[in-house]
Design an enzyme around this catalytic site. Structure first.
Site, PDB file in Angstrom:
ATOM      1  N   HIS A  17       4.475   4.357  13.402  1.00  0.00           N
ATOM      2  CA  HIS A  17       2.566   4.908  13.003  1.00  0.00           C
ATOM      3  C   HIS A  17       1.849   4.523  13.257  1.00  0.00           C
ATOM      4  O   HIS A  17       0.571   5.169  12.949  1.00  0.00           O
ATOM      5  CB  HIS A  17       3.360   4.332  11.379  1.00  0.00           C
ATOM      6  CG  HIS A  17       2.592   2.891  11.366  1.00  0.00           C
ATOM      7  ND1 HIS A  17       3.128   1.969  11.723  1.00  0.00           N
ATOM      8  CD2 HIS A  17       1.780   2.571  10.253  1.00  0.00           C
ATOM      9  CE1 HIS A  17       2.660   0.561  11.113  1.00  0.00           C
ATOM     10  NE2 HIS A  17       1.700   1.215  10.586  1.00  0.00           N
ATOM     11  N   ALA A  76      -0.293   1.781  16.114  1.00  0.00           N
ATOM     12  CA  ALA A  76      -0.532   0.646  17.708  1.00  0.00           C
ATOM     13  C   ALA A  76       0.073  -0.505  17.276  1.00  0.00           C
ATOM     14  O   ALA A  76       0.728  -1.002  17.542  1.00  0.00           O
ATOM     15  CB  ALA A  76      -2.119   0.543  17.755  1.00  0.00           C
ATOM     16  N   GLY A  77       0.217  -1.340  15.239  1.00  0.00           N
ATOM     17  CA  GLY A  77       1.000  -2.658  15.605  1.00  0.00           C
ATOM     18  C   GLY A  77      -0.282  -3.597  16.033  1.00  0.00           C
ATOM     19  O   GLY A  77      -0.658  -3.366  17.123  1.00  0.00           O
ATOM     20  N   ASP A  79       1.184  -1.409   0.233  1.00  0.00           N
ATOM     21  CA  ASP A  79       0.275  -0.137   0.103  1.00  0.00           C
ATOM     22  C   ASP A  79       0.916   1.645   0.080  1.00  0.00           C
ATOM     23  O   ASP A  79       0.963   1.718   1.116  1.00  0.00           O
ATOM     24  CB  ASP A  79      -1.241  -0.049   1.271  1.00  0.00           C
ATOM     25  CG  ASP A  79      -1.859   0.940   1.009  1.00  0.00           C
ATOM     26  OD1 ASP A  79      -1.913   1.541   0.366  1.00  0.00           O
ATOM     27  OD2 ASP A  79      -3.128   0.974   1.976  1.00  0.00           O
ATOM     28  N   HIS A 120       2.567   6.910   5.346  1.00  0.00           N
ATOM     29  CA  HIS A 120       3.715   5.803   6.139  1.00  0.00           C
ATOM     30  C   HIS A 120       4.147   4.641   5.626  1.00  0.00           C
ATOM     31  O   HIS A 120       4.901   3.450   6.677  1.00  0.00           O
ATOM     32  CB  HIS A 120       3.021   5.628   7.528  1.00  0.00           C
ATOM     33  CG  HIS A 120       1.833   5.030   7.710  1.00  0.00           C
ATOM     34  ND1 HIS A 120       0.774   5.485   9.407  1.00  0.00           N
ATOM     35  CD2 HIS A 120       1.456   4.126   6.819  1.00  0.00           C
ATOM     36  CE1 HIS A 120      -0.182   4.562   8.145  1.00  0.00           C
ATOM     37  NE2 HIS A 120      -1.130   4.480   7.471  1.00  0.00           N
ATOM     38  N   ASN A 121       3.606   4.727   4.216  1.00  0.00           N
ATOM     39  CA  ASN A 121       5.034   3.643   3.709  1.00  0.00           C
ATOM     40  C   ASN A 121       5.615   4.427   2.338  1.00  0.00           C
ATOM     41  O   ASN A 121       4.711   4.250   1.334  1.00  0.00           O
ATOM     42  CB  ASN A 121       3.177   2.280   3.262  1.00  0.00           C
ATOM     43  CG  ASN A 121       3.334   1.221   4.070  1.00  0.00           C
ATOM     44  OD1 ASN A 121       3.585   1.341   5.697  1.00  0.00           O
ATOM     45  ND2 ASN A 121       2.292   0.918   3.549  1.00  0.00           N
TER      46      ASN A 121
END
Lengths: 482, 145
Positions: free
Chosen positions: A405, A407-408, A96, A330-331
């Protein structure tokens, strides 16, 4: 496998993976001792070590506190490569391309939307196509138009009536990564993108109406236009099928290129090409095109967010004050200038599930934030809260200006579905004062709070380590999920 | 527990923190690829509710058999993105390590009738494996969600 990776604690927030074997540099992981036990359960630390073996890497191979197992690069991974010997890897950006977050503020206080959230959420859900394979029936782009979108990004959207010029000043890279070449984007990718511009997609993507729950730094919050109890909106989405296809297309190119240039790969998904090679340059130009598509996507969704608020609250744009605070990618992989060993150097910084966090005074920090530092937006899961931070000098010198970026995940989707079985997540959230609408039950159940790390613990590490600074905490009131 | 020869499942899903793995089996490489198509559809929706209304002819190329599996799954995702087509059944007509010809039978996804499962961005090369184990074929592929 994970226990093979050696770790040395440097301080409360920093852990080093010493350089060993084929690693060209050390690994540096930002985490608390408590988080580390969970991180060690999967193979993400091995992935940090794998990235350290790639040619031309500058500084350490890094992982932000929301690190988790990705494919090739870990999610939360940051790695910079010099332009001479270094490489660019589609796996270091992700499928993405330019998945990102934007935050809008309003002039509204929370009480002004009391009792209106359900209607707002329903209207947003109607106006923004979301869910599996969402597409716009009203907006199918021709190839020449799609090329313009990829060339000009958010600027294209503004020029065509979606938002205003001022929005562009509040987007990373002004909503347009330079060097985009749509000719290098395949027909397959364009087929996938032509009716997906202005759609949310699925998975963890969302539009969230919330409010400022807590302000940590009054001065910074004021400078960002934030105040306690203020209504805010977060948009989280990316480049949709177009970006996924660009990534897949170029992974195929890079598998060949890695062999051609004799780059040894510990994992095929790490495939890459030298930044100086035609393959590397082509990927960067195609990636920029997909990234611009994503900027335009978030810009158009913002337009429909504004329209939805106007419809439901019967207020004009001036009274609503739905203005963009910032939009971060963020990617992404970006060519940036950094100081390495006292010397200015151009580098290709890969941020895969990591956010740029430039300090006050940096030339790429927008004019409005020259005194505060660039705003950093960290969404949490739909049941807890999100954070607004700003970039710091520490980030610039230590992490090539990068921070966490999100919570994960810490629970697989299977485990999440199992945990949600027999429960109505929508009802539970409603009881907590959060209205959620999603295209499918599965996406909501998979995204339950319990499946994620508490984003607060992630943000505490980033703040504690000094790679960003807390400004405010936002709480959701209504969410549309893909 | 299970008397006699246990019936081998055509595929199963493997847990992975952020994403999802597929373990696929087949008596032949052709069957393996057919089952892989079914496994992917089963992530996206309830496969049994799809009708056999539309046929798609598919040709894919890749440098080797493992990459071909990824290319095959990603082509199916492409068809879903572009035409909302979801295959219920798959038939591999021709297969060699560098290319395949296949026929997929299914229908256009309709949110009114079909279950919205989990969205898949792509099939990845991470931990990708296709191997022959005692005469049976087995593959592992991780999907990016």
């Amino acid at each position: 496998m994970a226990d093979k990776v050696k770790l040395r604690q440097l301080d409360d927030y920093r852990w080093e993976i010493p350089r060993e074997g084929k690693m060209r540099t050390r690994g540096l992981v930002f985490a608390s001792g408590k988080m580390l036990a969970k991180i060690q359960e999967d193979q993400s630390l091995q992935q940090v070590a794998n990235v350290a073996t790639l040619p031309g890497i500058e500084g350490p191979s890094m992982a932000m506190p929301d690190i988790h197992w990705g494919y090739g690069f870990p999610i939360g991974g940051v790695a910079a490569f010099n332009l001479e010997e270094g490489v660019v890897s589609p796996g270091g950006v992700g499928y993405d391309i330019n998945c990102g977050v934007r935050l809008l503020r309003t002039h509204l206080a929370r009480r002004e939307v009391d009792g209106r959230i359900e209607e707002l959420v329903n209207t947003l859900f109607r106006n923004i196509p979301s869910g599996l394979g969402s597409r716009r029936k009203d907006l199918k782009l021709t190839i020449p138009t799609l090329h313009e979108v990829m060339r000009y990004g958010a600027g294209w959207a503004v020029k065509n009536g979606y938002g205003h010029q001022g929005d562009l000043e509040h987007i990373e890279a002004q909503g347009r990564i330079p060097g985009a070449d749509p000719e290098l984007v395949s027909d397959f990718a364009m087929d996938r993108g032509k009716d997906q511009l202005g759609t949310l997609g699925s998975g963890n993507h969302f539009v969230e109406v919330g409010y400022v729950l807590e302000v940590f730094d009054e001065k910074l919050a004021g400078a960002l236009g934030l105040f306690k109890d203020q209504v805010t909106v977060i948009v989280h989405t990316g480049s949709r099928g177009l970006g996924h296809q660009v990534c897949d297309d170029y992974i195929k190119v890079m598998l060949k290129a890695a062999a051609k240039y004799g780059i040894e790969l510990p994992d095929r998904q790490l495939c890459c090409a030298p930044l100086s090679s035609p393959e590397g340059k082509r990927y960067l130009a195609a990636m920029a095109a997909a990234a611009n598509f994503a900027f335009a996507n978030r810009q158009m969704i913002t337009h429909w967010v504004r329209e939805s608020f106007e419809q439901v609250l019967q207020m004009g744009p001036k009274d609503l004050g739905l203005e963009l605070i910032y939009d971060v990618a963020h990617n992404i992989a970006k060519i940036e200038e950094h100081v390495v060993n006292g010397k200015k150097k151009k580098l290709c910084v890969h941020r895969k599930g990591a956010t740029r966090a430039f300090p006050p005074g940096h030339p790429e920090t927008p004019a409005a934030y020259q005194k505060t530092g660039q705003p950093v937006l960290i969404p949490g899961d739909m049941g807890r809260y999100s954070f607004v931070l700003v970039g710091t000098e520490q980030a610039l010198t230590e992490t090539f200006g990068s921070t966490c970026h999100g919570a994960g995940r810490e629970m697989s989707r299977h485990a999440a579905l199992k945990m949600a079985r027999g429960r109505s997540i929508v009802q539970e959230l409603k009881a907590k004062g959060i209205i959620v609408r999603g295209a499918g039950r599965a996406t909501i159940d998979e995204e339950i709070s319990e499946a994620y790390k508490d984003v607060e613990s992630v943000v505490e590490v980033a703040h504690g380590a000094g790679i960003s600074k807390k400004v405010a905490k936002l709480k959701p009131l209504g969410v549309i999920k893909g | 527990m299970n008397p006699g020869r246990p019936r081998r499942k055509k595929y199963r899903q493997l847990s992975h923190t952020a994403d999802l793995g597929l373990r696929i089996r087949g008596a032949t490489p052709e069957e393996l690829f057919e089952n892989a198509g079914a496994a992917l559809t089963a992530v996206l929706t309830d496969r049994r509710r799809l009708r056999r209304q539309k046929v798609e002819e598919i040709e894919v190329e890749a440098p080797d058999l493992e990459a071909l599996l990824v290319a095959w799954l990603n082509r199916l995702l492409y068809l879903y993105d572009v035409d909302a087509f979801l295959g219920r059944e798959f038939q591999i007509l021709e297969l060699n390590p560098q290319s395949l010809k296949a026929r997929a039978t299914g229908e256009t996804y309709d949110p009114e009738r079909h279950l919205a499962g989990t969205a898949v961005k792509a099939a990845t090369y991470h931990h990708l494996e296709v191997k022959n184990r005692n005469g049976r074929w087995e593959a592992t592929v991780i999907l990016d969600l």
